[in-house]
Design a protein around this motif. Structure first.
Motif, mmCIF file in Angstrom:
data_model
loop_
_atom_site.group_PDB
_atom_site.id
_atom_site.type_symbol
_atom_site.label_atom_id
_atom_site.label_comp_id
_atom_site.label_asym_id
_atom_site.label_seq_id
_atom_site.Cartn_x
_atom_site.Cartn_y
_atom_site.Cartn_z
ATOM 1 N N PRO A 160 0.920 -1.189 -0.260
ATOM 2 C CA PRO A 160 -0.041 -0.167 0.065
ATOM 3 C C PRO A 160 0.775 1.178 0.075
ATOM 4 O O PRO A 160 0.355 2.550 -0.210
ATOM 5 C CB PRO A 160 -0.675 -0.081 1.336
ATOM 6 N N VAL A 161 2.243 1.226 0.319
ATOM 7 C CA VAL A 161 3.010 2.401 0.238
ATOM 8 C C VAL A 161 2.927 2.772 -1.205
ATOM 9 O O VAL A 161 3.074 4.223 -1.419
ATOM 10 C CB VAL A 161 4.378 2.221 0.830
ATOM 11 N N GLY A 162 3.151 2.362 -2.247
ATOM 12 C CA GLY A 162 3.568 2.687 -3.448
ATOM 13 C C GLY A 162 2.334 2.096 -4.439
ATOM 14 O O GLY A 162 1.215 1.956 -4.017
ATOM 15 N N ARG A 163 2.534 2.245 -5.645
ATOM 16 C CA ARG A 163 1.566 1.853 -6.732
ATOM 17 C C ARG A 163 1.595 0.554 -7.406
ATOM 18 O O ARG A 163 0.367 0.096 -8.140
ATOM 19 C CB ARG A 163 1.456 2.983 -7.925
ATOM 20 N N LEU A 164 2.769 -0.274 -6.903
ATOM 21 C CA LEU A 164 2.906 -1.560 -7.572
ATOM 22 C C LEU A 164 2.051 -2.545 -6.927
ATOM 23 O O LEU A 164 2.065 -2.817 -5.934
ATOM 24 C CB LEU A 164 4.332 -1.882 -7.693
ATOM 25 N N ARG A 165 1.552 -3.406 -7.912
ATOM 26 C CA ARG A 165 0.809 -4.556 -7.448
ATOM 27 C C ARG A 165 1.448 -5.886 -7.104
ATOM 28 O O ARG A 165 1.285 -6.936 -6.780
ATOM 29 C CB ARG A 165 -0.497 -4.947 -8.260
ATOM 30 N N GLU A 166 2.854 -5.812 -7.880
ATOM 31 C CA GLU A 166 3.651 -6.925 -7.979
ATOM 32 C C GLU A 166 5.066 -6.247 -8.024
ATOM 33 O O GLU A 166 5.230 -4.902 -8.345
ATOM 34 C CB GLU A 166 3.617 -7.585 -9.319
ATOM 35 N N SER A 167 6.013 -7.100 -7.575
ATOM 36 C CA SER A 167 7.359 -6.622 -7.487
ATOM 37 C C SER A 167 7.880 -6.249 -9.045
ATOM 38 O O SER A 167 7.542 -6.649 -10.133
ATOM 39 C CB SER A 167 8.337 -7.702 -7.190
ATOM 40 N N LYS A 168 8.664 -5.043 -9.020
ATOM 41 C CA LYS A 168 9.283 -4.599 -10.310
ATOM 42 C C LYS A 168 9.988 -5.708 -11.169
ATOM 43 O O LYS A 168 10.004 -5.551 -12.170
ATOM 44 C CB LYS A 168 9.961 -3.180 -10.140
ATOM 45 N N TRP A 169 10.502 -6.436 -10.523
ATOM 46 C CA TRP A 169 11.297 -7.682 -11.022
ATOM 47 C C TRP A 169 10.396 -8.436 -11.743
ATOM 48 O O TRP A 169 10.635 -9.096 -12.925
ATOM 49 C CB TRP A 169 11.845 -8.552 -10.102
ATOM 50 N N GLN A 170 9.041 -8.252 -11.606
ATOM 51 C CA GLN A 170 8.064 -9.149 -12.348
ATOM 52 C C GLN A 170 7.764 -8.537 -13.887
ATOM 53 O O GLN A 170 7.541 -9.462 -14.551
ATOM 54 C CB GLN A 170 6.805 -9.343 -11.730
ATOM 55 N N MET A 171 8.294 -7.588 -14.214
ATOM 56 C CA MET A 171 8.400 -6.818 -15.393
ATOM 57 C C MET A 171 9.097 -7.813 -16.640
ATOM 58 O O MET A 171 8.602 -7.993 -17.683
ATOM 59 C CB MET A 171 8.729 -5.473 -15.556
ATOM 60 N N ARG A 172 9.920 -8.713 -16.006
ATOM 61 C CA ARG A 172 10.438 -9.505 -16.924
ATOM 62 C C ARG A 172 9.435 -10.561 -17.706
ATOM 63 O O ARG A 172 9.899 -11.164 -18.839
ATOM 64 C CB ARG A 172 11.597 -10.546 -16.252
ATOM 65 N N ARG A 173 8.412 -10.874 -17.022
ATOM 66 C CA ARG A 173 7.341 -11.532 -17.951
ATOM 67 C C ARG A 173 6.701 -10.989 -18.887
ATOM 68 O O ARG A 173 6.047 -11.783 -19.568
ATOM 69 C CB ARG A 173 6.528 -12.150 -16.639
ATOM 70 N N ALA A 174 6.800 -9.488 -19.051
ATOM 71 C CA ALA A 174 6.153 -9.065 -20.247
ATOM 72 C C ALA A 174 6.989 -9.348 -21.474
ATOM 73 O O ALA A 174 8.167 -9.459 -21.693
ATOM 74 C CB ALA A 174 6.327 -7.447 -19.842
ATOM 75 N N THR A 175 6.025 -9.458 -22.457
ATOM 76 C CA THR A 175 6.287 -9.778 -23.963
ATOM 77 C C THR A 175 6.708 -8.335 -24.567
ATOM 78 O O THR A 175 7.748 -8.395 -25.352
ATOM 79 C CB THR A 175 5.361 -10.414 -24.732
ATOM 80 N N LEU A 176 6.210 -7.614 -24.198
ATOM 81 C CA LEU A 176 6.248 -6.187 -24.670
ATOM 82 C C LEU A 176 6.150 -5.217 -23.851
ATOM 83 O O LEU A 176 5.203 -5.373 -22.851
ATOM 84 C CB LEU A 176 5.288 -5.904 -25.818
ATOM 85 N N ILE A 177 7.010 -4.127 -23.599
ATOM 86 C CA ILE A 177 6.753 -3.179 -22.408
ATOM 87 C C ILE A 177 6.568 -1.741 -23.264
ATOM 88 O O ILE A 177 7.547 -1.339 -24.153
ATOM 89 C CB ILE A 177 8.069 -3.052 -21.612
ATOM 90 N N ILE A 178 5.447 -1.252 -23.042
ATOM 91 C CA ILE A 178 5.354 0.152 -23.753
ATOM 92 C C ILE A 178 5.210 1.283 -22.759
ATOM 93 O O ILE A 178 4.681 1.312 -21.700
ATOM 94 C CB ILE A 178 3.843 0.203 -24.616
ATOM 95 N N TYR A 179 6.088 2.345 -22.994
ATOM 96 C CA TYR A 179 6.033 3.491 -22.069
ATOM 97 C C TYR A 179 5.169 4.502 -22.478
ATOM 98 O O TYR A 179 5.172 5.008 -23.782
ATOM 99 C CB TYR A 179 7.517 4.236 -22.106
ATOM 100 N N THR A 180 4.227 4.938 -21.788
ATOM 101 C CA THR A 180 3.029 5.826 -22.215
ATOM 102 C C THR A 180 3.591 7.174 -21.585
ATOM 103 O O THR A 180 4.292 7.597 -20.845
ATOM 104 C CB THR A 180 1.765 5.452 -21.546
#
Length: 91
Positions: free
Chosen positions: A57-77
């Motif tokens: 609840p401190v930040g905005r992440l629902r999962e650890s930032k290390w889980q981004m490695r599961r992404a096939t594609l990362i888009i910066y908005t």
């Protein structure tokens, strides 16, 4: 359609072949590991770098930032216009 994504997908897949969609697009489903996705797209707000954030609840992440490695594609908005143009991206 249903709080449980897997259940909703099962309902869709039981339709007649002519009514089946070509794709099923889920919003905010990255943390739902019960769904076996063909592609995982992760959107990251340029103004809120993921490496500077923390878990709820401190930040905005629902999962650890290390889980981004599961992404096939990362888009910066929400990239600044100057950044988009200077790096050859579409404006």
């Amino acid at each position: 359609m249903d709080e449980k994504r897997v259940h909703a997908i099962e309902i869709i897949q039981k339709q007649e072949a002519r009514q089946l969609p070509d794709i099923i697009l889920l919003d905010d489903a990255f943390q739902h590991r019960s769904v076996s996705a063909g592609i995982n797209i992760l959107l990251i707000d340029f103004n809120r770098p993921i490496d500077k954030d923390t878990l709820m609840p401190v930040g905005r992440l629902r999962e650890s930032k290390w889980q981004m490695r599961r992404a096939t594609l990362i888009i910066y908005t929400k990239c600044p216009r100057k950044f988009r143009l200077s790096h050859g991206a579409l404006s």
